[in-house]
Design a protein around this motif. Sequence first.
Motif, PDB file in Angstrom:
ATOM      1  N   GLU A   1       0.923  -1.200   0.222  1.00  0.00           N
ATOM      2  CA  GLU A   1      -0.403   0.405  -0.080  1.00  0.00           C
ATOM      3  C   GLU A   1       0.844   1.251  -0.259  1.00  0.00           C
ATOM      4  OE1 GLU A   1      -4.133   1.845   1.046  1.00  0.00           O
ATOM      5  OE2 GLU A   1      -3.089  -0.012   0.767  1.00  0.00           O
ATOM      6  N   PHE A   2       2.077   1.205   0.924  1.00  0.00           N
ATOM      7  CA  PHE A   2       3.067   2.047   0.385  1.00  0.00           C
ATOM      8  C   PHE A   2       3.252   2.205  -0.659  1.00  0.00           C
ATOM      9  CE2 PHE A   2       7.194   3.554   0.449  1.00  0.00           C
ATOM     10  CZ  PHE A   2       7.109   5.061   1.345  1.00  0.00           C
ATOM     11  N   CYS A   3       3.973   1.629  -1.132  1.00  0.00           N
ATOM     12  CA  CYS A   3       4.621   2.108  -2.753  1.00  0.00           C
ATOM     13  C   CYS A   3       3.580   2.138  -3.587  1.00  0.00           C
ATOM     14  CB  CYS A   3       4.909   0.131  -3.436  1.00  0.00           C
ATOM     15  SG  CYS A   3       5.933   0.694  -4.933  1.00  0.00           S
ATOM     16  N   SER A   4       2.367   1.757  -3.636  1.00  0.00           N
ATOM     17  CA  SER A   4       1.081   2.589  -4.714  1.00  0.00           C
ATOM     18  C   SER A   4       1.221   3.995  -3.987  1.00  0.00           C
ATOM     19  CB  SER A   4       0.032   1.155  -4.418  1.00  0.00           C
ATOM     20  OG  SER A   4       0.224   0.437  -4.476  1.00  0.00           O
ATOM     21  N   SER A   5       0.895   4.213  -2.888  1.00  0.00           N
ATOM     22  CA  SER A   5       0.373   5.574  -2.353  1.00  0.00           C
ATOM     23  C   SER A   5       1.492   6.764  -2.636  1.00  0.00           C
ATOM     24  CB  SER A   5      -0.297   5.469  -1.434  1.00  0.00           C
ATOM     25  OG  SER A   5       0.844   5.424  -0.088  1.00  0.00           O
ATOM     26  N   LEU A   6       2.658   6.189  -2.768  1.00  0.00           N
ATOM     27  CA  LEU A   6       4.000   6.850  -2.967  1.00  0.00           C
ATOM     28  C   LEU A   6       4.147   6.997  -4.336  1.00  0.00           C
ATOM     29  CD1 LEU A   6       6.358   8.420  -1.879  1.00  0.00           C
ATOM     30  CD2 LEU A   6       7.305   6.035  -1.777  1.00  0.00           C
ATOM     31  N   THR A   7       3.918   6.251  -4.843  1.00  0.00           N
ATOM     32  CA  THR A   7       4.275   6.598  -6.408  1.00  0.00           C
ATOM     33  C   THR A   7       3.543   6.480  -7.325  1.00  0.00           C
ATOM     34  OG1 THR A   7       3.930   4.142  -6.668  1.00  0.00           O
ATOM     35  CG2 THR A   7       6.563   4.996  -6.457  1.00  0.00           C
ATOM     36  N   GLY A   8       2.219   6.069  -7.428  1.00  0.00           N
ATOM     37  CA  GLY A   8       0.852   6.010  -7.756  1.00  0.00           C
ATOM     38  C   GLY A   8       1.012   4.790  -9.137  1.00  0.00           C
ATOM     39  N   ILE A   9       2.164   4.310  -8.549  1.00  0.00           N
ATOM     40  CA  ILE A   9       1.832   2.769  -9.433  1.00  0.00           C
ATOM     41  C   ILE A   9       0.647   1.366  -9.121  1.00  0.00           C
ATOM     42  CG2 ILE A   9       2.793   0.423 -10.443  1.00  0.00           C
ATOM     43  CD1 ILE A   9       5.622   2.366 -10.003  1.00  0.00           C
ATOM     44  N   GLU A  10       0.124   1.202  -9.855  1.00  0.00           N
ATOM     45  CA  GLU A  10      -1.159  -0.067  -9.681  1.00  0.00           C
ATOM     46  C   GLU A  10      -1.169  -1.627  -9.672  1.00  0.00           C
ATOM     47  OE1 GLU A  10      -4.493   0.941  -8.538  1.00  0.00           O
ATOM     48  OE2 GLU A  10      -3.957   3.120  -8.612  1.00  0.00           O
ATOM     49  N   GLN A  11      -1.090  -2.533  -8.569  1.00  0.00           N
ATOM     50  CA  GLN A  11      -1.417  -3.549  -8.788  1.00  0.00           C
ATOM     51  C   GLN A  11      -0.700  -3.942 -10.557  1.00  0.00           C
ATOM     52  OE1 GLN A  11       0.817  -5.581  -6.290  1.00  0.00           O
ATOM     53  NE2 GLN A  11       1.214  -7.022  -8.283  1.00  0.00           N
ATOM     54  N   ALA A  12      -1.982  -3.547 -10.828  1.00  0.00           N
ATOM     55  CA  ALA A  12      -2.905  -3.739 -12.311  1.00  0.00           C
ATOM     56  C   ALA A  12      -2.104  -3.603 -13.391  1.00  0.00           C
ATOM     57  CB  ALA A  12      -3.577  -3.784 -12.588  1.00  0.00           C
ATOM     58  N   THR A  13      -1.044  -2.625 -12.874  1.00  0.00           N
ATOM     59  CA  THR A  13      -0.104  -2.436 -13.967  1.00  0.00           C
ATOM     60  C   THR A  13       1.263  -3.057 -14.020  1.00  0.00           C
ATOM     61  OG1 THR A  13      -0.192   0.439 -13.488  1.00  0.00           O
ATOM     62  CG2 THR A  13       1.839   0.190 -14.388  1.00  0.00           C
ATOM     63  N   LEU A  14       1.424  -3.552 -12.433  1.00  0.00           N
ATOM     64  CA  LEU A  14       2.978  -5.137 -12.208  1.00  0.00           C
ATOM     65  C   LEU A  14       2.601  -5.772 -12.870  1.00  0.00           C
ATOM     66  CD1 LEU A  14       5.277  -5.385 -10.955  1.00  0.00           C
ATOM     67  CD2 LEU A  14       4.144  -5.396  -9.217  1.00  0.00           C
ATOM     68  N   ASP A  15       1.018  -6.163 -13.073  1.00  0.00           N
ATOM     69  CA  ASP A  15       1.154  -7.762 -13.741  1.00  0.00           C
ATOM     70  C   ASP A  15       1.039  -7.902 -15.076  1.00  0.00           C
ATOM     71  OD1 ASP A  15       0.048  -8.367 -10.182  1.00  0.00           O
ATOM     72  OD2 ASP A  15      -1.729  -7.910 -10.872  1.00  0.00           O
ATOM     73  N   THR A  16       0.827  -6.797 -15.187  1.00  0.00           N
ATOM     74  CA  THR A  16       0.590  -7.035 -17.061  1.00  0.00           C
ATOM     75  C   THR A  16       2.722  -5.497 -17.287  1.00  0.00           C
ATOM     76  OG1 THR A  16      -0.336  -4.374 -16.713  1.00  0.00           O
ATOM     77  CG2 THR A  16      -1.659  -6.316 -17.249  1.00  0.00           C
ATOM     78  N   ALA A  17       3.163  -5.745 -16.816  1.00  0.00           N
ATOM     79  CA  ALA A  17       4.260  -5.240 -17.423  1.00  0.00           C
ATOM     80  C   ALA A  17       4.960  -6.373 -18.260  1.00  0.00           C
ATOM     81  CB  ALA A  17       5.306  -5.402 -15.995  1.00  0.00           C
ATOM     82  N   LEU A  18       5.880  -6.175 -18.934  1.00  0.00           N
ATOM     83  CA  LEU A  18       6.903  -7.355 -19.178  1.00  0.00           C
ATOM     84  C   LEU A  18       8.058  -7.423 -18.600  1.00  0.00           C
ATOM     85  CD1 LEU A  18       7.402  -5.251 -23.171  1.00  0.00           C
ATOM     86  CD2 LEU A  18       6.017  -7.481 -22.190  1.00  0.00           C
ATOM     87  N   PRO A  19       8.757  -8.242 -18.770  1.00  0.00           N
ATOM     88  CA  PRO A  19       8.996  -8.440 -18.362  1.00  0.00           C
ATOM     89  C   PRO A  19      10.796  -8.222 -18.406  1.00  0.00           C
ATOM     90  CG  PRO A  19       9.144 -10.847 -19.044  1.00  0.00           C
ATOM     91  CD  PRO A  19       7.823  -9.479 -19.669  1.00  0.00           C
ATOM     92  N   LEU A  20      12.171  -7.966 -17.803  1.00  0.00           N
ATOM     93  CA  LEU A  20      13.088  -7.291 -17.673  1.00  0.00           C
ATOM     94  C   LEU A  20      13.912  -7.443 -18.521  1.00  0.00           C
ATOM     95  CD1 LEU A  20      15.287  -5.190 -16.661  1.00  0.00           C
ATOM     96  CD2 LEU A  20      15.699  -7.570 -14.987  1.00  0.00           C
ATOM     97  N   ALA A  21      13.859  -8.083 -19.115  1.00  0.00           N
ATOM     98  CA  ALA A  21      14.703  -8.244 -20.361  1.00  0.00           C
ATOM     99  C   ALA A  21      14.226  -8.018 -22.241  1.00  0.00           C
ATOM    100  CB  ALA A  21      15.078  -9.866 -21.081  1.00  0.00           C
ATOM    101  N   GLU A  22      13.065  -8.480 -21.559  1.00  0.00           N
ATOM    102  CA  GLU A  22      12.617  -7.386 -22.775  1.00  0.00           C
ATOM    103  C   GLU A  22      12.584  -6.048 -22.518  1.00  0.00           C
ATOM    104  OE1 GLU A  22       8.267  -9.791 -24.202  1.00  0.00           O
ATOM    105  OE2 GLU A  22       8.755 -10.653 -23.184  1.00  0.00           O
TER     106      GLU A  22
END
Length: 188
Positions: free
Chosen positions: A10-31
């Motif tokens: 919750e802290f990370c989301s409130s600080l940065t505005g990043i949502e869990q859905a964004t993380l869930d659909t993010a590409l892998p680091l190599a890509e």
Amino acid sequence: ETGTTRQLSEFCSSLTGIEQATLDTALPLAEVLELFVAWLEERGLVAALAEGRAVLVTHGGWDLGDQLPREASRKGVKLPSCLDAFADLKVIFALTCNEHRGTSLKQMLDQLGIPAQGRSHCGLDDCRNFGRVLEKLIKRGADLSPTWRKSEGHLRGHGVGKRPGDWDCACGAIAFGSKPNCYRCGEP
């Protein structure tokens, strides 16, 4: 990249505005790294970085000097050579504006008379504000040569020696002049 996604706090989301859905659909680091290098290539920046005609600028050395190499190693991802050097905006600011103290984004914006725009800790907004700081520093004649290189570590600034106002603490640390207390032991 293991098939499981970590839950954002919750802290990370409130600080940065990043949502869990964004993380869930993010590409892998190599890509993501492949896309980044392709973006640099399209603009002729891979060659410019290799030839010293361009430099990546970070706010601190942790992201490119510590965190990304560790994460890439953990995931078995080879980092592109264009990430082998960078210039730390905090060091550039401290060396260009040594009459000022503090190198947080807010402190740099305030000291240069630049109003902050966007949401603090939102990566894109912070980058835009860093760019505005960098533009002012360039106008002041800032040295944008790398402050860190993979093969050599720190070249200037933090970890290399004292900046004006830094002091030797009794605990053995070089305490930052921008802070009222030693970062290691808390001595005033």
